[in-house]
Structure formats: structure tokens, C-alpha cells
Design a protein around this motif. Structure first.
Motif, PDB file in Angstrom:
ATOM      1  N   TYR A  72    -100.885  32.215-105.669  1.00  0.00           N
ATOM      2  CA  TYR A  72    -100.078  31.843-106.670  1.00  0.00           C
ATOM      3  C   TYR A  72     -99.681  31.459-107.759  1.00  0.00           C
ATOM      4  CZ  TYR A  72     -98.445  29.949-101.609  1.00  0.00           C
ATOM      5  OH  TYR A  72     -98.573  29.877-100.475  1.00  0.00           O
TER       6      TYR A  72
ATOM      7  N   PHE B 181     -91.911  29.945-111.243  1.00  0.00           N
ATOM      8  CA  PHE B 181     -91.993  29.454-110.359  1.00  0.00           C
ATOM      9  C   PHE B 181     -90.623  30.505-108.887  1.00  0.00           C
ATOM     10  CE2 PHE B 181     -93.469  26.371-112.791  1.00  0.00           C
ATOM     11  CZ  PHE B 181     -94.729  26.477-111.835  1.00  0.00           C
TER      12      PHE B 181
ATOM     13  N   ALA C 245     -92.360  32.649-106.575  1.00  0.00           N
ATOM     14  CA  ALA C 245     -92.099  32.538-104.943  1.00  0.00           C
ATOM     15  C   ALA C 245     -91.922  33.730-103.984  1.00  0.00           C
ATOM     16  CB  ALA C 245     -91.581  31.558-104.565  1.00  0.00           C
ATOM     17  N   GLU C 246     -90.552  34.375-105.148  1.00  0.00           N
ATOM     18  CA  GLU C 246     -90.061  35.684-103.687  1.00  0.00           C
ATOM     19  C   GLU C 246     -91.298  36.581-103.936  1.00  0.00           C
ATOM     20  OE1 GLU C 246     -87.446  37.037-106.341  1.00  0.00           O
ATOM     21  OE2 GLU C 246     -86.005  35.065-105.582  1.00  0.00           O
TER      22      GLU C 246
ATOM     23  N   CYS D 116     -94.641  35.991-103.191  1.00  0.00           N
ATOM     24  CA  CYS D 116     -95.628  35.245-102.325  1.00  0.00           C
ATOM     25  C   CYS D 116     -94.611  34.738-100.854  1.00  0.00           C
ATOM     26  CB  CYS D 116     -96.124  33.714-102.755  1.00  0.00           C
ATOM     27  SG  CYS D 116     -97.245  34.485-104.157  1.00  0.00           S
TER      28      CYS D 116
ATOM     29  N   ILE E 165     -92.655  32.638-100.171  1.00  0.00           N
ATOM     30  CA  ILE E 165     -92.933  31.287 -99.536  1.00  0.00           C
ATOM     31  C   ILE E 165     -91.338  30.572-100.560  1.00  0.00           C
ATOM     32  CG2 ILE E 165     -94.848  30.929 -99.329  1.00  0.00           C
ATOM     33  CD1 ILE E 165     -95.513  29.493-101.617  1.00  0.00           C
ATOM     34  N   SER E 166     -90.895  29.203-100.756  1.00  0.00           N
ATOM     35  CA  SER E 166     -90.211  28.889-100.769  1.00  0.00           C
ATOM     36  C   SER E 166     -90.120  28.479-102.270  1.00  0.00           C
ATOM     37  CB  SER E 166     -89.977  27.803-100.734  1.00  0.00           C
ATOM     38  OG  SER E 166     -90.639  26.597 -99.723  1.00  0.00           O
ATOM     39  N   GLN E 167     -89.374  28.707-102.943  1.00  0.00           N
ATOM     40  CA  GLN E 167     -89.833  27.731-104.572  1.00  0.00           C
ATOM     41  C   GLN E 167     -90.506  26.296-104.566  1.00  0.00           C
ATOM     42  OE1 GLN E 167     -87.543  25.779-106.199  1.00  0.00           O
ATOM     43  NE2 GLN E 167     -89.205  25.525-108.212  1.00  0.00           N
TER      44      GLN E 167
ATOM     45  N   THR F 171     -92.646  24.792-102.190  1.00  0.00           N
ATOM     46  CA  THR F 171     -93.768  25.066-101.753  1.00  0.00           C
ATOM     47  C   THR F 171     -94.202  25.100-101.870  1.00  0.00           C
ATOM     48  OG1 THR F 171     -92.728  25.593 -99.532  1.00  0.00           O
ATOM     49  CG2 THR F 171     -94.647  25.872 -99.169  1.00  0.00           C
ATOM     50  N   LEU F 172     -94.005  26.264-103.516  1.00  0.00           N
ATOM     51  CA  LEU F 172     -95.091  27.645-104.084  1.00  0.00           C
ATOM     52  C   LEU F 172     -95.447  25.555-105.070  1.00  0.00           C
ATOM     53  CD1 LEU F 172     -95.442  29.806-105.653  1.00  0.00           C
ATOM     54  CD2 LEU F 172     -94.907  28.836-107.439  1.00  0.00           C
ATOM     55  N   SER F 173     -93.717  25.467-106.350  1.00  0.00           N
ATOM     56  CA  SER F 173     -94.077  24.241-106.778  1.00  0.00           C
ATOM     57  C   SER F 173     -95.024  22.957-106.347  1.00  0.00           C
ATOM     58  CB  SER F 173     -92.534  23.814-107.796  1.00  0.00           C
ATOM     59  OG  SER F 173     -92.035  24.707-107.815  1.00  0.00           O
TER      60      SER F 173
ATOM     61  N   GLN G 193     -97.679  23.396-104.224  1.00  0.00           N
ATOM     62  CA  GLN G 193     -98.878  23.801-104.549  1.00  0.00           C
ATOM     63  C   GLN G 193     -99.395  23.700-105.437  1.00  0.00           C
ATOM     64  OE1 GLN G 193     -99.149  23.082-100.550  1.00  0.00           O
ATOM     65  NE2 GLN G 193    -101.002  24.818-101.498  1.00  0.00           N
TER      66      GLN G 193
END
Length: 293
Positions: A8, A18, A22-23, A25, A27-29, A31-33, A35
Motif C-alpha cells: 500500500y 490514495f 487503492a485501484e 491494490c 481495495i477501497s480508498q 480502507t487504504l487510507s 491502513q
């Protein structure tokens, strides 16, 4: 902290976004933020500066991101070691070459690799020499085709074939009727050369110095095909490596040089620490075969 968090981190650093990270990886933005925020809190430092328009690493963030990249590269090496231990002639092969070679050698080489190494997933990279050396150093390339010699302590190389230069002139040029070019023929002449950063430019300048020629100062090209078209247009003359010479091109004549013929030596280059010796040896054979087609 886990490997997922490092992925990430690198994605955000690469893309400066971000949303895009996220795209990448999957996952949703939010969720990434979240983490990344948790990682910053666990380390007690801010890794990224955030605004509505951009994301930038902090000074300490740059160092953390660099360490994350090294860790992920080492993980890739571990995976690669395991894969090659199972089958030395399988997996990804990241092969680089510089722009005045790759378009003329890759078509033949790719066909041979597909036939001889069907379990290899070939990833081709075209960059200038300095960029290829850096990618070898960082581990993003496995091997590269470069003009020798290469003086880098961490690299191993072997010469594969010589690529002679010919003089390319417009078909009605005063030199076009010659069957061979001597040193006196180039004395005082001005030649079209490639732009800065191309290894062929440096090689051509050496030939100019030896033969009393000079560079045409007002025009430079970004590639061999542009040089070829300028010769056809009558803009000037140039050196053309034999591997780039087509059997027939209207409006242009290629004339060989007398001995000693100017040339470049093409070699295969890889890291001394590489574990892919079996594959590299097979690739040497295939490159030599491709160059002789």
C-alpha cells in the motif's frame, strides 16, 4: 506492519494518489487510507503530506518508502529463487535493451524464446543505457543487452556479437557510387547523429574523431528511423549499425567501411548475484542466433 501495508505504501508513493493506489491494490480508498494512517500511528511519524489535490512523502517518509521497496524486492527474489529451484527455465524474464538495438533484434529474439523457452513469461524493456544499468542495479531487470564494455562492479557481462557500422547516404549523394568508405572520404564531412543519452551517439563521435569528420550541429535525431528519413530527405549522412539496415530502402545507400571497420560489441549483462545462470546461458545462445538471422 505486514507486507500488505508495504505494498500500500509503495503504491501511494508511486501514484501520489490514495484513489489510484487503492485501484492498483484492489481495495477501497477508505480502507487504504485507514491502513496507511494506522501504519503512521504505529511508527509515530507522518509518512505522507496530504492535501485535497496531492499526496507527497515527508522527508522521513522517503526513507521509509525506500526501505519498503527494498524489502518487497527481496521478497520477490525469495519467490524467484523458489520458482527457479523448481524449474530454471520458467517464470518471469525481464529483458532490457537500448532503443537503437531493441526494434531490430527483439522480433527475431522473441520468436526464438517462445519456441525454446515456452514456460518463460517474457517482459521486455526499452530504455537508454544508463536507465537499464540502474534497473539492473535495483533488481527490476534480470538481464540487459548493452554495448560493451560496461564498467560496473556489481555486473557481469559477456560479448555476444559485433554490429558493424555502415555509412548511410542519400542515393544520389557524391559518395553513393563508392563500394567502400575510407578514412579520407569522411575527412571534413559533417554527419547527423542521435541526441544526448544514446550510447550510439558516443560511439559515432569516436568514429568521427578518428576519421576527421564532425557532427552536424543544427540537427539531431531521437532515433535511428528519424536519422534514416533525414538521410533520404537529403539533410545529411549518418552511421547506421548493420542490424538496423533493411534489405531495401528507396532513396538511401549503405556503404561499408574499409578495415578496421567501426563497430559496436553487443553483450548480455546481468547482476553478479543473479541465481538464473542456467536461463542466462540459454539466452546467450538465443540472442546470438537471433542476431545471425
Amino acid at each position: 506492519m505486514n507486507l500488505r501495508d508495504l505494498h500500500y505504501l509503495v503504491a501511494v508513493a508511486d501514484l501520489r494518489s490514495f484513489v489510484q493506489a487503492a485501484e492498483r491494490c484492489y481495495i477501497s480508498q477508505p480502507t487504504l487510507s485507514m491502513q496507511i494512517k494506522k501504519l503512521e500511528e504505529s511508527l509515530g511519524v507522518q509518512i505522507f503530506e496530504r492535501t485535497n489535490k496531492k499526496v507527497l512523502p515527508t522527508e522521513i517518509g522517503e526513507h521509509i518508502i525506500a526501505s519498503a521497496r527494498r524489502i518487497l524486492q527481496e521478497i520477490d527474489i525469495i519467490k524467484e529463487l523458489a520458482e527457479t529451484a523448481k524449474d530454471a527455465l520458467s517464470g518471469n524474464l525481464r529483458l532490457g535493451a537500448f532503443p537503437t538495438l531493441s526494434p531490430y533484434l527483439f522480433p527475431q529474439l522473441v520468436a526464438l524464446i517462445k519456441q525454446a523457452l515456452p514456460r518463460i513469461r517474457l517482459i521486455l524493456v526499452e530504455e537508454k543505457t544508463d536507465d537499464l544499468i540502474q534497473q539492473l542495479k535495483s533488481g527490476t531487470l534480470d538481464v540487459a543487452l548493452l554495448a560493451l564494455p560496461i564498467s560496473e562492479d556489481f555486473l557481469e557481462s559477456t560479448a555476444l556479437f559485433d554490429d558493424a557500422f555502415l555509412l548511410a547516404v542519400q542515393s544520389d549523394h557524391s559518395l553513393a557510387a563508392k563500394s567502400i568508405i575510407g578514412q579520407s572520404d569522411l575527412s571534413g564531412q559533417q554527419l547527423l547523429l542521435l541526441d544526448e543519452g544514446h550510447c550510439l551517439r558516443g560511439q559515432a563521435l569516436q568514429v568521427c574523431q578518428i576519421n576527421g569528420a564532425d557532427e552536424q550541429q543544427d540537427v539531431r535525431a531521437t532515433g535511428l528511423e528519424t536519422l534514416r528519413q533525414m538521410v533520404i530527405a537529403g539533410t545529411g549522412m549518418t552511421f547506421m549499425p548493420r542490424i538496423a539496415i533493411r534489405e531495401y530502402s528507396a532513396g538511401i545507400r549503405y556503404i561499408p567501411f574499409e578495415e578496421p571497420v567501426p563497430k559496436r560489441t553487443i553483450g548480455l549483462v546481468w547482476r553478479k548475484t543473479s541465481t538464473r545462470g542456467v536461463l542466462i546461458n540459454e539466452l546467450k545462445r538465443l540472442v546470438q542466433q537471433a542476431a545471425s538471422v
